[in-house]
Design a protein around this motif. Sequence first.
Motif, PDB file in Angstrom:
ATOM      1  N   LEU A 232       0.850  -1.190   0.000  1.00 64.25           N
ATOM      2  CA  LEU A 232       0.000   0.000   0.000  1.00 64.25           C
ATOM      3  C   LEU A 232       0.884   1.238   0.000  1.00 64.25           C
ATOM      4  CD1 LEU A 232      -3.185   0.378   0.291  1.00 64.25           C
ATOM      5  CD2 LEU A 232      -2.699   1.054   2.655  1.00 64.25           C
ATOM      6  N   THR A 233       0.492   2.238  -0.794  1.00 60.18           N
ATOM      7  CA  THR A 233       1.183   3.525  -0.812  1.00 60.18           C
ATOM      8  C   THR A 233       0.205   4.610  -0.399  1.00 60.18           C
ATOM      9  OG1 THR A 233       2.606   2.794  -2.642  1.00 60.18           O
ATOM     10  CG2 THR A 233       2.504   5.158  -2.207  1.00 60.18           C
ATOM     11  N   ILE A 234       0.656   5.490   0.491  1.00 60.20           N
ATOM     12  CA  ILE A 234      -0.162   6.620   0.933  1.00 60.20           C
ATOM     13  C   ILE A 234       0.635   7.891   0.656  1.00 60.20           C
ATOM     14  CG2 ILE A 234      -1.331   7.703   2.888  1.00 60.20           C
ATOM     15  CD1 ILE A 234      -1.553   4.962   4.165  1.00 60.20           C
TER      16      ILE A 234
ATOM     17  N   PHE B 116      -5.378  12.388   1.462  1.00 60.09           N
ATOM     18  CA  PHE B 116      -4.276  11.487   1.144  1.00 60.09           C
ATOM     19  C   PHE B 116      -4.677  10.669  -0.074  1.00 60.09           C
ATOM     20  CE2 PHE B 116      -3.585  12.320   5.621  1.00 60.09           C
ATOM     21  CZ  PHE B 116      -2.207  12.436   5.714  1.00 60.09           C
ATOM     22  N   VAL B 117      -3.720  10.466  -0.960  1.00 56.67           N
ATOM     23  CA  VAL B 117      -3.934   9.597  -2.112  1.00 56.67           C
ATOM     24  C   VAL B 117      -3.458   8.195  -1.723  1.00 56.67           C
ATOM     25  CG1 VAL B 117      -3.444   9.183  -4.545  1.00 56.67           C
ATOM     26  CG2 VAL B 117      -3.529  11.535  -3.667  1.00 56.67           C
ATOM     27  N   VAL B 118      -4.307   7.204  -1.924  1.00 60.58           N
ATOM     28  CA  VAL B 118      -3.988   5.823  -1.559  1.00 60.58           C
ATOM     29  C   VAL B 118      -3.996   4.969  -2.820  1.00 60.58           C
ATOM     30  CG1 VAL B 118      -4.690   3.824  -0.178  1.00 60.58           C
ATOM     31  CG2 VAL B 118      -5.104   6.153   0.689  1.00 60.58           C
ATOM     32  N   ASN B 119      -2.976   4.142  -2.981  1.00 58.96           N
ATOM     33  CA  ASN B 119      -3.011   3.235  -4.131  1.00 58.96           C
ATOM     34  C   ASN B 119      -2.593   1.821  -3.760  1.00 58.96           C
ATOM     35  OD1 ASN B 119      -0.209   4.757  -4.528  1.00 58.96           O
ATOM     36  ND2 ASN B 119       0.004   2.794  -5.583  1.00 58.96           N
ATOM     37  N   VAL B 120      -3.196   0.885  -4.455  1.00 52.77           N
ATOM     38  CA  VAL B 120      -2.906  -0.537  -4.286  1.00 52.77           C
ATOM     39  C   VAL B 120      -1.524  -0.836  -4.845  1.00 52.77           C
ATOM     40  CG1 VAL B 120      -3.598  -2.861  -5.004  1.00 52.77           C
ATOM     41  CG2 VAL B 120      -5.342  -1.134  -4.446  1.00 52.77           C
ATOM     42  N   GLY B 121      -0.716  -1.550  -4.057  1.00 53.43           N
ATOM     43  CA  GLY B 121       0.575  -2.000  -4.545  1.00 53.43           C
ATOM     44  C   GLY B 121       0.484  -3.409  -5.117  1.00 53.43           C
ATOM     45  N   ASP B 122       1.554  -3.850  -5.737  1.00 56.03           N
ATOM     46  CA  ASP B 122       1.565  -5.170  -6.379  1.00 56.03           C
ATOM     47  C   ASP B 122       1.266  -6.296  -5.396  1.00 56.03           C
ATOM     48  OD1 ASP B 122       2.226  -3.862  -8.707  1.00 56.03           O
ATOM     49  OD2 ASP B 122       4.344  -4.438  -8.678  1.00 56.03           O
TER      50      ASP B 122
ATOM     51  N   ILE C 242       4.769  13.806  -0.456  1.00 54.37           N
ATOM     52  CA  ILE C 242       5.392  12.979   0.584  1.00 54.37           C
ATOM     53  C   ILE C 242       4.724  11.614   0.545  1.00 54.37           C
ATOM     54  CG2 ILE C 242       5.934  12.755   3.025  1.00 54.37           C
ATOM     55  CD1 ILE C 242       5.602  15.791   3.260  1.00 54.37           C
ATOM     56  N   ALA C 243       5.500  10.602   0.256  1.00 53.75           N
ATOM     57  CA  ALA C 243       4.964   9.253   0.099  1.00 53.75           C
ATOM     58  C   ALA C 243       5.362   8.376   1.281  1.00 53.75           C
ATOM     59  CB  ALA C 243       5.469   8.628  -1.193  1.00 53.75           C
ATOM     60  N   PHE C 244       4.497   7.410   1.591  1.00 52.04           N
ATOM     61  CA  PHE C 244       4.819   6.392   2.580  1.00 52.04           C
ATOM     62  C   PHE C 244       4.443   5.038   1.985  1.00 52.04           C
ATOM     63  CE2 PHE C 244       4.448   3.790   6.405  1.00 52.04           C
ATOM     64  CZ  PHE C 244       5.569   4.198   7.110  1.00 52.04           C
ATOM     65  N   PHE C 245       5.429   4.143   1.918  1.00 47.83           N
ATOM     66  CA  PHE C 245       5.261   2.840   1.284  1.00 47.83           C
ATOM     67  C   PHE C 245       5.238   1.757   2.368  1.00 47.83           C
ATOM     68  CE2 PHE C 245       7.632   5.692  -1.480  1.00 47.83           C
ATOM     69  CZ  PHE C 245       6.932   5.617  -2.685  1.00 47.83           C
ATOM     70  N   MET C 246       4.262   0.858   2.296  1.00 49.56           N
ATOM     71  CA  MET C 246       4.110  -0.200   3.293  1.00 49.56           C
ATOM     72  C   MET C 246       4.256  -1.567   2.643  1.00 49.56           C
ATOM     73  SD  MET C 246       0.878   1.403   5.434  1.00 49.56           S
ATOM     74  CE  MET C 246       0.926   0.100   6.670  1.00 49.56           C
ATOM     75  N   SER C 247       5.156  -2.375   3.197  1.00 53.59           N
ATOM     76  CA  SER C 247       5.411  -3.717   2.672  1.00 53.59           C
ATOM     77  C   SER C 247       5.523  -4.716   3.815  1.00 53.59           C
ATOM     78  CB  SER C 247       6.705  -3.748   1.857  1.00 53.59           C
ATOM     79  OG  SER C 247       6.605  -2.970   0.690  1.00 53.59           O
ATOM     80  N   PRO C 248       5.180  -5.980   3.551  1.00 52.08           N
ATOM     81  CA  PRO C 248       5.318  -7.024   4.582  1.00 52.08           C
ATOM     82  C   PRO C 248       6.775  -7.400   4.765  1.00 52.08           C
ATOM     83  CG  PRO C 248       4.665  -8.008   2.507  1.00 52.08           C
ATOM     84  CD  PRO C 248       4.660  -6.519   2.284  1.00 52.08           C
ATOM     85  N   PRO C 249       7.094  -8.231   5.761  1.00 47.48           N
ATOM     86  CA  PRO C 249       8.473  -8.708   5.938  1.00 47.48           C
ATOM     87  C   PRO C 249       9.013  -9.319   4.648  1.00 47.48           C
ATOM     88  CG  PRO C 249       7.159  -9.306   7.844  1.00 47.48           C
ATOM     89  CD  PRO C 249       6.202  -8.744   6.830  1.00 47.48           C
ATOM     90  N   ARG C 250      10.292  -9.141   4.400  1.00 44.49           N
ATOM     91  CA  ARG C 250      10.902  -9.539   3.130  1.00 44.49           C
ATOM     92  C   ARG C 250      10.743 -11.036   2.810  1.00 44.49           C
ATOM     93  NH1 ARG C 250      10.764  -4.984   1.507  1.00 44.49           N
ATOM     94  NH2 ARG C 250      12.543  -3.563   1.319  1.00 44.49           N
ATOM     95  N   MET C 251      10.715 -11.894   3.837  1.00 41.58           N
ATOM     96  CA  MET C 251      10.662 -13.323   3.595  1.00 41.58           C
ATOM     97  C   MET C 251       9.258 -13.905   3.768  1.00 41.58           C
ATOM     98  SD  MET C 251      13.614 -13.800   2.555  1.00 41.58           S
ATOM     99  CE  MET C 251      13.498 -15.573   2.346  1.00 41.58           C
ATOM    100  N   LEU C 252       8.255 -13.065   3.957  1.00 37.40           N
ATOM    101  CA  LEU C 252       6.879 -13.557   4.080  1.00 37.40           C
ATOM    102  C   LEU C 252       6.365 -14.030   2.725  1.00 37.40           C
ATOM    103  CD1 LEU C 252       4.271 -13.645   6.025  1.00 37.40           C
ATOM    104  CD2 LEU C 252       3.606 -11.578   4.771  1.00 37.40           C
ATOM    105  N   ASN C 253       5.752 -15.194   2.682  1.00 36.03           N
ATOM    106  CA  ASN C 253       5.136 -15.666   1.447  1.00 36.03           C
ATOM    107  C   ASN C 253       3.899 -14.827   1.129  1.00 36.03           C
ATOM    108  OD1 ASN C 253       6.927 -17.710   0.819  1.00 36.03           O
ATOM    109  ND2 ASN C 253       5.774 -19.280   1.917  1.00 36.03           N
ATOM    110  N   ILE C 254       3.883 -14.251  -0.053  1.00 36.95           N
ATOM    111  CA  ILE C 254       2.744 -13.456  -0.500  1.00 36.95           C
ATOM    112  C   ILE C 254       1.852 -14.354  -1.349  1.00 36.95           C
ATOM    113  CG2 ILE C 254       2.031 -11.481  -1.896  1.00 36.95           C
ATOM    114  CD1 ILE C 254       4.686 -10.143  -1.075  1.00 36.95           C
ATOM    115  N   GLU C 255       0.664 -14.611  -0.837  1.00 32.73           N
ATOM    116  CA  GLU C 255      -0.255 -15.513  -1.519  1.00 32.73           C
ATOM    117  C   GLU C 255      -1.685 -15.167  -1.117  1.00 32.73           C
ATOM    118  OE1 GLU C 255       1.002 -19.379  -0.323  1.00 32.73           O
ATOM    119  OE2 GLU C 255       1.004 -18.891   1.803  1.00 32.73           O
TER     120      GLU C 255
END
Length: 386
Positions: free
Chosen positions: A260-262, A289-295, A323-336
């Motif tokens: 997610l990007t805000i 705030f502008v919100v967009n879906v990330g990959d 001003i952007a804020f990018f949110m991502s899960p832990p690097r080794m988490l399986n995304i499914e």
Amino acid sequence: MAVAEPAAFQLATPTRVYDNVRMISEKLRNCKIDSLPERYVWPKERVENLKPGNHETVAKEKEEFQNLSIPVVDLAGLDGGSEEVRAKIAREMRTACEDWGFFQVINTTVPTTVMEQVNASAREFFSLPVEQMEKATEPPGKPLQGYGGRHNFLSSEVPWIEFLGEHHAPVPGVKDLAKKVWEDGNPKFCKAITDYSNSVEQLGVLILELLAESLDLPKDTYSQHMQTGHHGYWRFNYYPACPKASQTIGIGPHCDPDALTILSQDQIPGLQVQKANKWVTVEPLPGAFVVNVGDYLQAWSNDIFKSVEHRVLVNEETDRLSIAFFMSPPRMLNIEAHPKLIGENQESVFKTFTSRQYLGLLLNNKSNGDVGMRGLDYMRRETTVA
């Protein structure tokens, strides 16, 4: 089926040092040069229908595109505890994420004082002399961390942008960054960014909860991955005025490799979203705030939510700040995808992957000159990844 781990990516050593984009902007505005350096001129096939980012462009779009406008979701009433209001807001967000991949959110709980202070801090930094800003130059091997204004790793299709960014999570980096620029470490600057990052991250968690609820999933389905070991990254984007704005671009067409990007933007238009084969400007709204879906969120939702291409125009006469804020899960988490989103006797749309694998894949493909496919295209089950 999981995606194979890509080969490690190494950034090439720059072969030369280019002028800072701020210096070029000042030379153009002072008529010391009359044309853009070639590396900043984007080919027309990559930036179709390129225009200056200004209010006139927005007005023409409104007349031409009629009903095409970025959805606005109002959070007013969410704190009242009404399940009906919460469900209505969740449905609005889901529709926006399905149809646009973008929406603006208003009446959030992010304090006005927090926004005022972080905007003042961003402008304080970009008002510094170039040589002082460049004390925070991005470290080798860590693209998009620290300050960037020369883009020495790029020889063509160079974005017309200065930026300053660092991690907020898992380990905050703002204090070390500030010490490179100011002898006293500028505690006020650090506090402004920390307060902003904390507030916007909380907003992001709320949005992820509402989106999960809109899919009839437990509300912490996505937000639980933003608690420990996750990655939060803030970035100031500064686009100097460019008299040749119709020839260059602030950031080229791309999708965000995150969940997610805000974004908070000033009142100068520039951000555009691709919709129905058109580029639609996200009209600035005060306090929004502008919100967009990330990959990653598109993959998590099994292709229900859409991570869409967007780009940034530059203004001929006025600098622009976001001003952007990018949110991502832990690097080794399986995304499914969650099992409830997958049909009986069917597979998920995307292969299982981690963000570490995904980022490595993107960087390797870019280094090989492959810009024709989106990152998620490689993750679809019918696609073979080398």
